[in-house]
Write a protein that holds these residues in place. Structure first.
Motif, PDB file in Angstrom:
ATOM      1  N   TRP A 100       0.812  -1.231   0.000  1.00  0.00           N
ATOM      2  CA  TRP A 100       0.000   0.000   0.000  1.00  0.00           C
ATOM      3  C   TRP A 100       0.837   1.269   0.000  1.00  0.00           C
ATOM      4  O   TRP A 100       0.363   2.325  -0.380  1.00  0.00           O
ATOM      5  CB  TRP A 100      -0.986  -0.010   1.185  1.00  0.00           C
ATOM      6  CG  TRP A 100      -0.352  -0.140   2.547  1.00  0.00           C
ATOM      7  CD1 TRP A 100      -0.196  -1.289   3.264  1.00  0.00           C
ATOM      8  CD2 TRP A 100       0.211   0.909   3.342  1.00  0.00           C
ATOM      9  NE1 TRP A 100       0.436  -1.017   4.457  1.00  0.00           N
ATOM     10  CE2 TRP A 100       0.690   0.318   4.531  1.00  0.00           C
ATOM     11  CE3 TRP A 100       0.347   2.291   3.172  1.00  0.00           C
ATOM     12  CZ2 TRP A 100       1.320   1.065   5.543  1.00  0.00           C
ATOM     13  CZ3 TRP A 100       0.965   3.027   4.181  1.00  0.00           C
ATOM     14  CH2 TRP A 100       1.442   2.410   5.345  1.00  0.00           C
ATOM     15  N   GLN A 122      13.762   2.851   6.792  1.00  0.00           N
ATOM     16  CA  GLN A 122      13.066   2.992   5.510  1.00  0.00           C
ATOM     17  C   GLN A 122      13.759   4.017   4.617  1.00  0.00           C
ATOM     18  O   GLN A 122      14.266   5.033   5.090  1.00  0.00           O
ATOM     19  CB  GLN A 122      11.602   3.416   5.742  1.00  0.00           C
ATOM     20  CG  GLN A 122      10.838   2.448   6.627  1.00  0.00           C
ATOM     21  CD  GLN A 122       9.310   2.511   6.493  1.00  0.00           C
ATOM     22  OE1 GLN A 122       8.673   1.480   6.482  1.00  0.00           O
ATOM     23  NE2 GLN A 122       8.731   3.685   6.394  1.00  0.00           N
ATOM     24  N   HIS A 124      12.967   6.550   1.663  1.00  0.00           N
ATOM     25  CA  HIS A 124      11.810   7.212   1.045  1.00  0.00           C
ATOM     26  C   HIS A 124      12.122   7.573  -0.396  1.00  0.00           C
ATOM     27  O   HIS A 124      13.274   7.834  -0.745  1.00  0.00           O
ATOM     28  CB  HIS A 124      11.433   8.448   1.857  1.00  0.00           C
ATOM     29  CG  HIS A 124      10.984   8.094   3.244  1.00  0.00           C
ATOM     30  ND1 HIS A 124       9.672   8.076   3.623  1.00  0.00           N
ATOM     31  CD2 HIS A 124      11.700   7.671   4.324  1.00  0.00           C
ATOM     32  CE1 HIS A 124       9.586   7.670   4.879  1.00  0.00           C
ATOM     33  NE2 HIS A 124      10.804   7.426   5.337  1.00  0.00           N
ATOM     34  N   VAL A 127      11.914  13.195  -3.439  1.00  0.00           N
ATOM     35  CA  VAL A 127      10.974  14.210  -3.920  1.00  0.00           C
ATOM     36  C   VAL A 127      11.805  15.275  -4.625  1.00  0.00           C
ATOM     37  O   VAL A 127      12.577  15.991  -3.991  1.00  0.00           O
ATOM     38  CB  VAL A 127      10.179  14.858  -2.758  1.00  0.00           C
ATOM     39  CG1 VAL A 127       9.231  15.932  -3.270  1.00  0.00           C
ATOM     40  CG2 VAL A 127       9.408  13.798  -1.981  1.00  0.00           C
ATOM     41  N   ARG A 133      15.430  11.187   1.382  1.00  0.00           N
ATOM     42  CA  ARG A 133      15.250  11.048   2.824  1.00  0.00           C
ATOM     43  C   ARG A 133      15.238   9.575   3.218  1.00  0.00           C
ATOM     44  O   ARG A 133      14.742   8.734   2.471  1.00  0.00           O
ATOM     45  CB  ARG A 133      13.891  11.629   3.238  1.00  0.00           C
ATOM     46  CG  ARG A 133      13.926  13.026   3.814  1.00  0.00           C
ATOM     47  CD  ARG A 133      14.246  14.074   2.823  1.00  0.00           C
ATOM     48  NE  ARG A 133      14.250  15.405   3.448  1.00  0.00           N
ATOM     49  CZ  ARG A 133      14.800  16.466   2.926  1.00  0.00           C
ATOM     50  NH1 ARG A 133      15.404  16.404   1.747  1.00  0.00           N
ATOM     51  NH2 ARG A 133      14.779  17.629   3.554  1.00  0.00           N
ATOM     52  N   ALA A 177      10.120  11.982  12.703  1.00  0.00           N
ATOM     53  CA  ALA A 177       8.667  11.818  12.701  1.00  0.00           C
ATOM     54  C   ALA A 177       8.109  11.307  14.013  1.00  0.00           C
ATOM     55  O   ALA A 177       8.787  10.598  14.764  1.00  0.00           O
ATOM     56  CB  ALA A 177       8.257  10.872  11.578  1.00  0.00           C
ATOM     57  N   VAL A 179       4.319   9.829  14.513  1.00  0.00           N
ATOM     58  CA  VAL A 179       3.088   9.553  13.777  1.00  0.00           C
ATOM     59  C   VAL A 179       2.243   8.552  14.558  1.00  0.00           C
ATOM     60  O   VAL A 179       2.783   7.607  15.122  1.00  0.00           O
ATOM     61  CB  VAL A 179       3.438   8.973  12.379  1.00  0.00           C
ATOM     62  CG1 VAL A 179       2.197   8.459  11.665  1.00  0.00           C
ATOM     63  CG2 VAL A 179       4.166  10.003  11.526  1.00  0.00           C
ATOM     64  N   VAL A 223       6.860  21.447   0.157  1.00  0.00           N
ATOM     65  CA  VAL A 223       6.458  20.477   1.197  1.00  0.00           C
ATOM     66  C   VAL A 223       4.945  20.501   1.387  1.00  0.00           C
ATOM     67  O   VAL A 223       4.305  19.461   1.495  1.00  0.00           O
ATOM     68  CB  VAL A 223       7.066  20.824   2.585  1.00  0.00           C
ATOM     69  CG1 VAL A 223       6.804  19.712   3.589  1.00  0.00           C
ATOM     70  CG2 VAL A 223       8.534  21.097   2.474  1.00  0.00           C
ATOM     71  N   VAL A 226       3.136  18.822  -1.538  1.00  0.00           N
ATOM     72  CA  VAL A 226       3.327  17.370  -1.516  1.00  0.00           C
ATOM     73  C   VAL A 226       2.463  16.760  -0.413  1.00  0.00           C
ATOM     74  O   VAL A 226       1.762  15.770  -0.616  1.00  0.00           O
ATOM     75  CB  VAL A 226       4.820  16.995  -1.313  1.00  0.00           C
ATOM     76  CG1 VAL A 226       4.979  15.493  -1.090  1.00  0.00           C
ATOM     77  CG2 VAL A 226       5.664  17.445  -2.491  1.00  0.00           C
ATOM     78  N   GLU A 230      -0.298  14.009  -0.927  1.00  0.00           N
ATOM     79  CA  GLU A 230       0.100  12.643  -0.563  1.00  0.00           C
ATOM     80  C   GLU A 230      -0.610  12.041   0.641  1.00  0.00           C
ATOM     81  O   GLU A 230      -0.830  10.838   0.675  1.00  0.00           O
ATOM     82  CB  GLU A 230       1.614  12.564  -0.365  1.00  0.00           C
ATOM     83  CG  GLU A 230       2.423  12.791  -1.649  1.00  0.00           C
ATOM     84  CD  GLU A 230       2.150  11.742  -2.733  1.00  0.00           C
ATOM     85  OE1 GLU A 230       1.894  10.571  -2.398  1.00  0.00           O
ATOM     86  OE2 GLU A 230       2.182  12.125  -3.930  1.00  0.00           O
TER      87      GLU A 230
HETATM   88  O1  H15 Z   1       2.563   6.764   7.946  1.00  0.00           O
HETATM   89  C1  H15 Z   1       2.835   6.386   6.818  1.00  0.00           C
HETATM   90  N1  H15 Z   1       3.750   5.430   6.591  1.00  0.00           N
HETATM   91  C2  H15 Z   1       4.475   4.757   7.645  1.00  0.00           C
HETATM   92  C3  H15 Z   1       4.784   3.352   7.190  1.00  0.00           C
HETATM   93  O2  H15 Z   1       5.641   3.331   6.076  1.00  0.00           O
HETATM   94  C4  H15 Z   1       5.778   5.463   7.992  1.00  0.00           C
HETATM   95  C5  H15 Z   1       5.570   6.863   8.499  1.00  0.00           C
HETATM   96  C6  H15 Z   1       6.877   7.584   8.739  1.00  0.00           C
HETATM   97  C7  H15 Z   1       7.188   8.648   7.912  1.00  0.00           C
HETATM   98  C8  H15 Z   1       8.386   9.316   8.074  1.00  0.00           C
HETATM   99  C9  H15 Z   1       9.259   8.927   9.067  1.00  0.00           C
HETATM  100  C10 H15 Z   1       8.928   7.882   9.916  1.00  0.00           C
HETATM  101  C11 H15 Z   1       7.733   7.203   9.742  1.00  0.00           C
HETATM  102  O3  H15 Z   1       4.763   6.859   9.652  1.00  0.00           O
HETATM  103  C12 H15 Z   1       2.184   7.002   5.604  1.00  0.00           C
HETATM  104  C13 H15 Z   1       2.930   8.225   5.273  1.00  0.00           C
HETATM  105  C14 H15 Z   1       2.355   8.984   4.111  1.00  0.00           C
HETATM  106  C15 H15 Z   1       3.313  10.079   3.757  1.00  0.00           C
HETATM  107  C16 H15 Z   1       2.720  11.116   2.880  1.00  0.00           C
HETATM  108  C17 H15 Z   1       3.764  12.042   2.313  1.00  0.00           C
HETATM  109  C18 H15 Z   1       4.129  13.173   3.232  1.00  0.00           C
HETATM  110  C19 H15 Z   1       4.953  14.231   2.557  1.00  0.00           C
HETATM  111  C20 H15 Z   1       5.734  15.038   3.566  1.00  0.00           C
HETATM  112  C21 H15 Z   1       6.642  16.014   2.870  1.00  0.00           C
HETATM  113  C22 H15 Z   1       8.105  15.792   3.172  1.00  0.00           C
HETATM  114  C23 H15 Z   1       8.929  16.369   2.048  1.00  0.00           C
HETATM  115  C24 H15 Z   1      10.359  15.982   2.168  1.00  0.00           C
HETATM  116  C25 H15 Z   1      11.114  16.294   0.934  1.00  0.00           C
END
Ligand code: H15
Length: 253
Positions: A100, A122, A124, A127, A133, A177, A179, A223, A226, A230
């Motif tokens: 997903w 992870q 990413h 972008v 990242r 993060a 979350v 940002v 996006v 997203e």
């Molecule tokens: O929560 C989501 N995904 C989980 C599982 O993969 C990981 C997430 C996380 C993200 C970052 C760091 C640690 C953990 O919890 C879904 C995430 C959806 C993201 C949507 C995109 C957001 C865009 C933010 C802009 C950042 C621009 C950077 C260049």
């Protein structure tokens, strides 16, 4: 509740585990409780509704720290036919993630702290035009019973942590993060026998909360654009995935 005496700290302030609790158990406990408090707070001053789609509402508060956009985000949603346990299970379980997630190049577990807490590393998707990242975070799943009658609350928290197996290697930039996915299950017109509950009688009320710091300067407008695109896309795709996966399976309460 966790007893302070269960823990000890080394001279350099590092947590070590004592009596079967892992070294980050205190942090996990604190962050989980913070989310449970924060999610109940009223959405008032400063929160903008930036996207609405069916039952999904995406709110954001514009915040910058040292010129870096760190906008807190809260999404509320209601999904028919699935439980909070199912939503949290598919969000937390590593095996389902790449089915997903569309914003990742890779994901791996670098340590299991206990049955409900793992550390992920992870990569990413880049972008354009910013640096790629990565992220390293503990991910914890939990069930909280509120009362005998009510369905329990399920939640998953992802929270950045350093790890010796995941050093930051420039030019890579690390996302920071905090979350949470917090879910409640509602049973409409409950039948007398709980065994008779059908998927059409259940609904999951979901709150997704994100504090993400891009870890370095990125143009604010980029940002925000996006993020606005997203996050709804992620939740749409993720919830359809869970509906699809659970459709013909017994209900996981
Ligand atoms: O929560 C989501 N995904 C989980 C599982 O993969 C990981 C997430 C996380 C993200 C970052 C760091 C640690 C953990 O919890 C879904 C995430 C959806 C993201 C949507 C995109 C957001 C865009 C933010 C802009 C950042 C621009 C950077 C260049």
């Amino acid at each position: 509740t966790i007893n302070e005496a269960t823990f000890a700290a080394t001279s350099n302030g590092e947590n070590i585990s004592v009596k079967g609790k892992h070294r980050l158990a205190n942090d996990v406990e604190r962050v989980v409780q913070e989310h449970l408090t924060y999610v109940r707070e009223e959405m008032c001053d400063g929160w903008d509704l930036i996207h609405e789609e069916g039952e999904m509402k995406v709110y954001r508060r514009e915040v910058e720290e040292n010129g870096i956009v760190v906008d807190p985000l809260k999404i509320f949603h209601a999904i028919q036919g699935v439980t909070g346990h199912e939503i949290c299970h598919y969000f937390w379980e590593y095996q389902h993630r790449m089915e997903w997630e569309t914003t990742l190049d890779s994901t791996k577990i670098i340590e299991a702290l206990d049955q409900d807490t793992v550390i992920f590393f992870q990569m990413h998707k880049r972008v354009w035009p910013t640096a790629q990242r990565d992220s390293c975070f503990w991910s914890h799943i939990r069930c909280i019973s509120n009362s005998e009658e009510d369905q329990p609350t399920w939640l998953v928290v992802n929270y950045t942590t350093p790890h010796p197996l995941a050093p930051i290697k420039p030019p890579q930039v690390r996302l920071i993060a905090n979350v949470a996915m917090i879910c409640e299950t509602i049973i409409n017109e409950p039948p007398l026998n709980p065994k008779d509950i059908k998927r059409e009688n259940i609904q999951c009320k979901l709150a997704y909360v994100a504090f993400v710091n891009p870890g370095g300067w990125v143009p604010s407008a980029a940002v925000r654009n996006v993020a606005k695109r997203e996050y709804p896309r992620f939740l749409r795709r993720f919830t359809s995935y869970v509906i699809e996966q659970t459709r013909d399976k017994p209900i996981l309460f």
